[in-house]
Scaffold this motif. Structure first.
Motif, PDB file in Angstrom:
ATOM      1  N   LEU A  95      10.294   7.596   2.931  1.00 18.48           N
ATOM      2  CA  LEU A  95       9.186   7.746   1.900  1.00 18.48           C
ATOM      3  C   LEU A  95       9.755   8.868   0.921  1.00 18.48           C
ATOM      4  O   LEU A  95      10.287   9.808   1.372  1.00 18.48           O
ATOM      5  CB  LEU A  95       8.157   8.430   2.782  1.00 18.48           C
ATOM      6  N   ASP A  96       9.237   8.685  -0.254  1.00 16.82           N
ATOM      7  CA  ASP A  96       9.576   9.477  -1.425  1.00 16.82           C
ATOM      8  C   ASP A  96       8.443  10.202  -1.867  1.00 16.82           C
ATOM      9  O   ASP A  96       7.648   9.958  -2.406  1.00 16.82           O
ATOM     10  CB  ASP A  96       9.833   8.337  -2.726  1.00 16.82           C
ATOM     11  N   LEU A  97       8.470  11.671  -1.025  1.00 12.21           N
ATOM     12  CA  LEU A  97       7.384  12.521  -1.091  1.00 12.21           C
ATOM     13  C   LEU A  97       7.894  13.782  -1.733  1.00 12.21           C
ATOM     14  O   LEU A  97       8.817  14.208  -1.672  1.00 12.21           O
ATOM     15  CB  LEU A  97       7.089  12.639   0.382  1.00 12.21           C
ATOM     16  N   PRO A  98       6.816  14.346  -2.241  1.00 15.94           N
ATOM     17  CA  PRO A  98       7.048  15.591  -3.292  1.00 15.94           C
ATOM     18  C   PRO A  98       7.478  16.755  -2.178  1.00 15.94           C
ATOM     19  O   PRO A  98       6.611  16.688  -0.985  1.00 15.94           O
ATOM     20  CB  PRO A  98       5.779  15.810  -4.091  1.00 15.94           C
ATOM     21  N   ASP A  99       7.787  17.738  -2.199  1.00 19.34           N
ATOM     22  CA  ASP A  99       8.163  18.753  -1.832  1.00 19.34           C
ATOM     23  C   ASP A  99       6.972  19.736  -2.057  1.00 19.34           C
ATOM     24  O   ASP A  99       6.875  20.656  -2.913  1.00 19.34           O
ATOM     25  CB  ASP A  99       9.379  19.670  -2.231  1.00 19.34           C
ATOM     26  N   HIS A 100       5.950  19.899  -0.787  1.00 13.62           N
ATOM     27  CA  HIS A 100       4.672  20.550  -1.116  1.00 13.62           C
ATOM     28  C   HIS A 100       4.339  20.792   0.176  1.00 13.62           C
ATOM     29  O   HIS A 100       4.618  20.537   1.011  1.00 13.62           O
ATOM     30  CB  HIS A 100       3.721  19.427  -1.673  1.00 13.62           C
ATOM     31  N   TRP A 101       3.419  21.688   0.295  1.00 13.97           N
ATOM     32  CA  TRP A 101       2.915  22.588   1.623  1.00 13.97           C
ATOM     33  C   TRP A 101       2.167  21.292   2.240  1.00 13.97           C
ATOM     34  O   TRP A 101       2.044  21.458   3.648  1.00 13.97           O
ATOM     35  CB  TRP A 101       2.113  23.693   1.145  1.00 13.97           C
ATOM     36  N   CYS A 102       1.588  20.400   1.548  1.00 15.65           N
ATOM     37  CA  CYS A 102       0.745  19.278   2.397  1.00 15.65           C
ATOM     38  C   CYS A 102       1.836  18.605   3.130  1.00 15.65           C
ATOM     39  O   CYS A 102       1.366  17.759   4.147  1.00 15.65           O
ATOM     40  CB  CYS A 102       0.165  18.373   1.428  1.00 15.65           C
ATOM     41  N   ARG A 103       3.132  18.367   2.730  1.00 17.89           N
ATOM     42  CA  ARG A 103       4.083  17.567   3.445  1.00 17.89           C
ATOM     43  C   ARG A 103       4.380  18.120   4.616  1.00 17.89           C
ATOM     44  O   ARG A 103       4.668  17.285   5.545  1.00 17.89           O
ATOM     45  CB  ARG A 103       5.315  17.859   2.495  1.00 17.89           C
ATOM     46  N   HIS A 104       4.461  19.552   4.978  1.00 15.78           N
ATOM     47  CA  HIS A 104       4.650  19.950   6.363  1.00 15.78           C
ATOM     48  C   HIS A 104       3.545  19.517   7.055  1.00 15.78           C
ATOM     49  O   HIS A 104       3.857  18.958   8.245  1.00 15.78           O
ATOM     50  CB  HIS A 104       4.714  21.321   6.532  1.00 15.78           C
ATOM     51  N   ALA A 127       1.041  -1.224   0.039  1.00 12.62           N
ATOM     52  CA  ALA A 127       0.133   0.030   0.088  1.00 12.62           C
ATOM     53  C   ALA A 127       0.773   1.128  -0.127  1.00 12.62           C
ATOM     54  O   ALA A 127       0.473   2.228  -0.813  1.00 12.62           O
ATOM     55  CB  ALA A 127      -0.963   0.096   1.233  1.00 12.62           C
ATOM     56  N   VAL A 128       1.811   1.227   0.746  1.00  8.72           N
ATOM     57  CA  VAL A 128       2.737   2.343   0.878  1.00  8.72           C
ATOM     58  C   VAL A 128       3.198   3.003  -0.222  1.00  8.72           C
ATOM     59  O   VAL A 128       2.961   4.175  -0.962  1.00  8.72           O
ATOM     60  CB  VAL A 128       3.850   2.168   1.985  1.00  8.72           C
ATOM     61  N   PRO A 129       3.812   2.145  -1.318  1.00 15.46           N
ATOM     62  CA  PRO A 129       4.193   2.683  -2.757  1.00 15.46           C
ATOM     63  C   PRO A 129       3.254   3.206  -3.644  1.00 15.46           C
ATOM     64  O   PRO A 129       3.404   4.211  -4.268  1.00 15.46           O
ATOM     65  CB  PRO A 129       5.132   1.691  -3.162  1.00 15.46           C
ATOM     66  N   VAL A 130       2.162   2.458  -3.447  1.00 13.33           N
ATOM     67  CA  VAL A 130       1.085   2.982  -4.170  1.00 13.33           C
ATOM     68  C   VAL A 130       0.491   4.413  -3.727  1.00 13.33           C
ATOM     69  O   VAL A 130       0.210   5.385  -4.685  1.00 13.33           O
ATOM     70  CB  VAL A 130      -0.404   2.035  -4.188  1.00 13.33           C
ATOM     71  N   LEU A 131       0.417   4.591  -2.486  1.00 15.48           N
ATOM     72  CA  LEU A 131      -0.107   5.909  -1.882  1.00 15.48           C
ATOM     73  C   LEU A 131       0.834   6.949  -2.133  1.00 15.48           C
ATOM     74  O   LEU A 131       0.493   8.121  -2.544  1.00 15.48           O
ATOM     75  CB  LEU A 131      -0.380   5.655  -0.505  1.00 15.48           C
TER      76      LEU A 131
END
Length: 598
Positions: free
Chosen positions: A210-219, A176-180
């Motif tokens: 986790l490979d996450l985008p640099d986005h305001w939601c990330r904070h 589930a983690v990579p898909v999300l």
């Protein structure tokens, strides 16, 4: 929030830069997409964040464009979406089964998922059991179809989200983690995907991978996950940073900060935030179950009664309302009524974590250990990071006198709350019952080091173990530190203090330090359970002073010359004129090696 931010070091608040205009445009676009797809909770969250930016204008040329052009597909979608809104999920899935647009494909897949989930929850209304195999088979069939679509790259961001939650429901977190993560990279503004991903993060190491985008939601995601991982200080720092960056009016962030202070047991600050939240949004019910926990801890019966009445007037069939009323009855020691309301909350939402753990506590009060164990286990199935459920299971098995079980569950709770002295003391007591004295000492010492929120109970247990291992010097040091800390807190009526005073009086009597022995024996006479023993000690002290001659004056000088460390802490004036370089017959309390035996 400014007045509360002063309690935190300004340097520790990260500098977060938000492009508010770009956020406003993105929020409008993603809100439109989520509301079209029936993602009600995410739409609500996005609308609340958007409202916090109400002073930032949205350019008129940036209004979201429709995803479907007028035609048969739009007509079919409109019909299916109407069925979806009315929770007729099977009908919605049927009418969208042959449509290929991303919007209609999502509605078809999500309707099938919601249909299986609704049937599962309906099966749990009357009894708390495992999900029906028929519903799981529906999810398994849906997973097979999603896997085929995923392998052909036919899933957009929102359909990937459905794939992720299906995998999570089937207890396949590694898949589930990579898909999300892929869903988030495709649409970073979809908060629902971030929230599902947060549920699968069990440690800071996994979070860092986790490979996450640099986005305001990330904070916001990081702060939320830190909160779930009991890293409350880091969460508060990020929330304060977001507030300074332009989200100070967000009711979501205010509520999260209140929960963080609740987790840190900073009750007054948490209550202050919830009161501010009530002024800004008086009809908000989200998180009021946590507010009722705070009022319960503070034993503010009148305030809790007002809160219960207010939530009941707003919506009597919300899970939060049932929990608030349950806490009210619990505070009144009407545990049977409290259980009724927690059960009502679980009928409304069988996976509601607060109700499960609180109901476990009520069953414990009613001495119904079997039901308590069932409730706590259900809570752990919902969220394995709920330390209260692990701790509750440990307490239950402690009542059942099963120390090996206690040890396992207390270890789980302590791993989730490594700086909570209550977990360490409970763990130490389990080791003590299993005759693992050294491991018990390590737990009690660490509980003292991290800050004993139970008023020195760790030092008391540590002193008892030192006494049992015939290390009287260290036992005396532990008991003395316990006395110092409890008196500093204004605690003067504990039975345990009587035992500590008695031990110290006996210790000093053996050291022939009669003034200190006399002082602690006199303190011991203030407690009914130790008065007779204290009188016997005083007689012994008086007889020894009589032998010393001249009313014991010589013995006083001898004791002063010995320069007791305990005396210097308790009564500094005793050693002001003492010769330097003379050592106390007792060592200071020494640190304990915290390497546990396997």
């Amino acid at each position: 929030m400014d007045k509360n931010e002063s309690t935190m070091n300004e340097d520790s608040i990260p500098e977060i830069n938000l492009d508010l205009s770009a956020m406003k445009i993105e929020l409008a676009r993603v809100y439109d997409s989520c509301s079209r797809r029936g993602l009600a909770q995410t739409s609500k969250w996005l609308a609340e964040i958007n409202h916090a930016l109400k002073s930032t204008p949205l350019p008129p040329d940036q209004l979201p464009a429709p995803e479907l052009s007028p035609g048969p597909d739009l007509d079919t979608y409109t019909l299916a979406k109407t069925y979806f809104d009315l929770k007729e999920y099977d009908r919605a899935a049927f009418f969208t089964r042959n449509l290929s647009s991303p919007l209609c494909q999502f509605l078809h897949l999500y309707s099938r998922y919601m249909s299986a989930e609704k049937k599962r929850l309906d099966d749990l209304v009357d009894t708390v059991v495992s999900p029906d195999s028929a519903q799981l088979s529906q999810l398994k069939q849906l997973r097979v179809e999603l896997e085929q679509l995923h392998s052909s790259n036919s899933l957009d961001a929102y359909s990937l989200y459905v794939y992720g939650i299906v995998l999570r429901k089937l207890s396949l977190p590694d898949l589930a983690v990579p898909v999300l993560c892929a869903s988030i990279r495709a649409e970073p503004g979809h908060w629902g995907a971030w929230l599902e991903l947060s549920c699968l993060v069990t440690s800071r190491d996994k979070l860092a991978q986790l490979d996450l985008p640099d986005h305001w939601c990330r904070h916001i995601f990081l702060a939320h996950t830190y909160l779930e991982l009991q890293q409350n200080d880091q969460a508060v720092e990020i929330y304060f940073g977001l507030s300074k960056a332009g989200l100070a009016d967000s009711t979501y962030i205010m509520a999260q900060v209140a929960i963080a202070f609740h987790n840190m047991r900073q009750v007054d600050q948490a209550v202050t935030y919830f009161k501010q939240l009530g002024e800004v949004d008086p009809y908000r019910l989200d998180n009021l179950d946590t507010y009722s926990n705070l009022l319960y801890v503070k034993e503010q019966r009148v305030e809790l009664a007002h809160l219960a009445h207010r939530t009941n007037m707003i919506d009597k069939y919300r899970t939060e309302t049932c929990c608030v009323i349950g806490n009210y009855y619990s505070l009144r020691s009407q545990h049977e009524k409290a259980v009724v309301y927690f059960q009502r909350a679980l009928k409304l939402n069988p996976g509601y974590l607060s109700a499960l753990t609180l109901m476990g506590h009520e069953y414990m009060e009613m001495k119904n250990t079997h039901a308590a164990i069932q409730s706590y286990r259900q809570a752990i199935e919902v969220n394995r990071r709920d330390y209260r459920a692990w701790y509750g299971l440990g307490q239950t098995y402690e009542i059942l006198k099963m120390p090996f079980y206690c040890l396992y569950y207390y270890k789980q709770a302590q791993e989730l709350r490594p700086s909570d002295s209550r977990m360490l003391v409970a763990l130490g007591e389990s080791y003590e019952k299993l005759d693992k004295t050294q491991d018990a000492m390590k737990c009690f010492w660490k509980a003292h080091c991290v800050g004993d929120i139970e008023g020195g109970i760790a030092l008391l247990r540590l002193g008892r173990l030192y006494d049992r291992t015939n290390d009287s010097d260290q036992a005396a040091a532990a008991y003395n530190q316990y006395i110092i800390e409890t008196e500093a807190q204004g605690i003067t009526d504990r039975d345990e203090q009587s035992g500590a005073y008695k031990y110290l009086a006996s210790y000093y009597l053996k050291q022939d330090m009669l003034n200190e022995a006399y002082e602690f024996a006199m303190k011991c006479t203030e407690f009914a359970d130790g008065r007779e023993d204290a009188k016997a000690l005083l007689k012994e002290i008086a007889s020894r002073r009589g032998v010393g001659g001249d009313g014991g004056e010589g013995s006083v000088l001898t004791e002063d010359a010995q320069n007791s460390v305990i005396s210097s802490r308790l009564r500094p004036h005793l050693v002001q004129n003492s010769p330097s370089g003379i050592q106390s017959p007792r060592r200071d309390l020494e640190p304990v090696n915290l390497n546990f035996t396997p």
